[in-house]
Design a protein around this motif. Sequence first.
Motif: not given
Length: 537
Positions: A420-421, A425-428, A455-456
């Motif tokens: 993200r800006e 860090k995003v884990y989908e 974030e997960i």
Amino acid sequence: MTEFFRKRTKNAKNDILSGLTVALALVPEAVAFAFVAGVDPLVGLYAAFMVGLITSVFGGRPGMISGATGALAVVMVSLVADGNAMGAEGEQLGLYYLFVTVILMGIIQMLAGVLKLGKFVRLIPHPVMMGFVNGLAIVIFMSQLNLFKDANGDWFSGDSLWIMLGLVVLTMGIMFGLPKLTKKLPEALIAILVVSAIVIFGNLDVATVGSFIRDGGGEGLKGGLPKFQTAIFSKVPFNLETLWFVGPYALILAAIGLIESLMTLNLIDELTETRGNTNRECMAQGGANIITGFFGGMGGCAMIGQSLINIKGGGRGRLSGLVAAVALLIFILFASSLIEQVPIAALVGVMFMVVIGTFAWSSFRILGKIPLSDAIILIAVSLITVWKDLAIAVIAGVIISALVFSWENAKRIRARKRMREDGTKVYEIWGPLFFGSIKAFNEKFDVKNDPDNVEIDFVESRVSDHSALEAITNLVEKYEAAGKSLKLKHLSEDCKILLYKASPKFREVIEEGIDDPRYHLAENPEAFPKGLSEYKF
């Protein structure tokens, strides 16, 4: 042939004629299985009568035939031998230990019905079902080959062999050709009567039911009504030692009997496009074996060969099984001299036609079109059925299928990563998270090199079991130990409840959302919505 089965309508005439055909075919099989188990032929015949009668009236599958079977007999032979060894010098108690074991076997089967364990037959995959059918067809075929041997165990040769083959082929020819001329006559029964008349009036020297019994050491087919075995209570000591001895045999026999019965029920369901009641069948099989044990029978279960003879002959109702059982008793009481004249070749011909109708010939055509794992399972179950027995083959097939399913699903776990800006860090996560995919799931994360905010998102994943919850817990602890902030999104309600119970800190980690998934973990029945437990699965 499947279409032929489906088109036969249910009526009393078909049930009666089909039941008479089954009764004739039951005689040599019940006698043969009694010899295999090491008991008197009448013990096998009484079992075929009592088990067949009770299950036809109370069972969960009209038209299915039950009786003494080879799958049970091969287990009973060691039970009878060990039971004989437990008696005093010269006292043969093996038969009485067999009766006690059959009674206990029936109790276990009835418990399976009470606990509604019959529904688990739906867990048997189609490749296992096809393998079971093919393996059983091969076993039936191989068992008939033993009837091409004389009393000394030597193969027929010369004229004896050619006459036997000729009569077998004639029987098969009548069964194949008669339906093309008329479908009003039961082809199996007509074939047996025609071939029997040729042998009797032609004075041919061939093996008959009577000679088969005498060659095996029996005195003949004639007997009286089954009698209550009061000697069980005086001959067998009812103590823990006896229970320890017969218990394992009873469990094995109960498992084999139920698996074979429920698999046969499934097969007939498919052929007739109807549905039987598995739990009711468990109860009927158990009750039949309890009564059979008390009245001097060797116990039994559903017989796929005889059931297919019945279905092929148009037997659809309970009357067909009832007629088969009563006719068998009449043979024993009044018509033993006539039945003993029936040539074995005619019955072998009938069974060969059953083999042809039983074997799933389409399996050769589809082997190259189905997944490799399913093809391996189909072949493995067929071979194990021939090599060992039906119960081991089906259990092995189900285990292999479950492992293949778990392995394939374990490979489907995915993690899409993006930044993200704001530097989060995003884990989908995508795919099922369960015990088989835990290792692959853990490998998706780089705790050491991840930024401070992670974030997960589980919106496209399903957390399936306790192992998955443990994996999530361990992952949270790793990020916490590294001093990083972690948020979990889109977990189902029961997942959150279990994690909250594990530790209050999860209330800070889990983000609540109105779009959270609403599935429920199977291991947590308390999480089901109120009233959902009333539904039957």
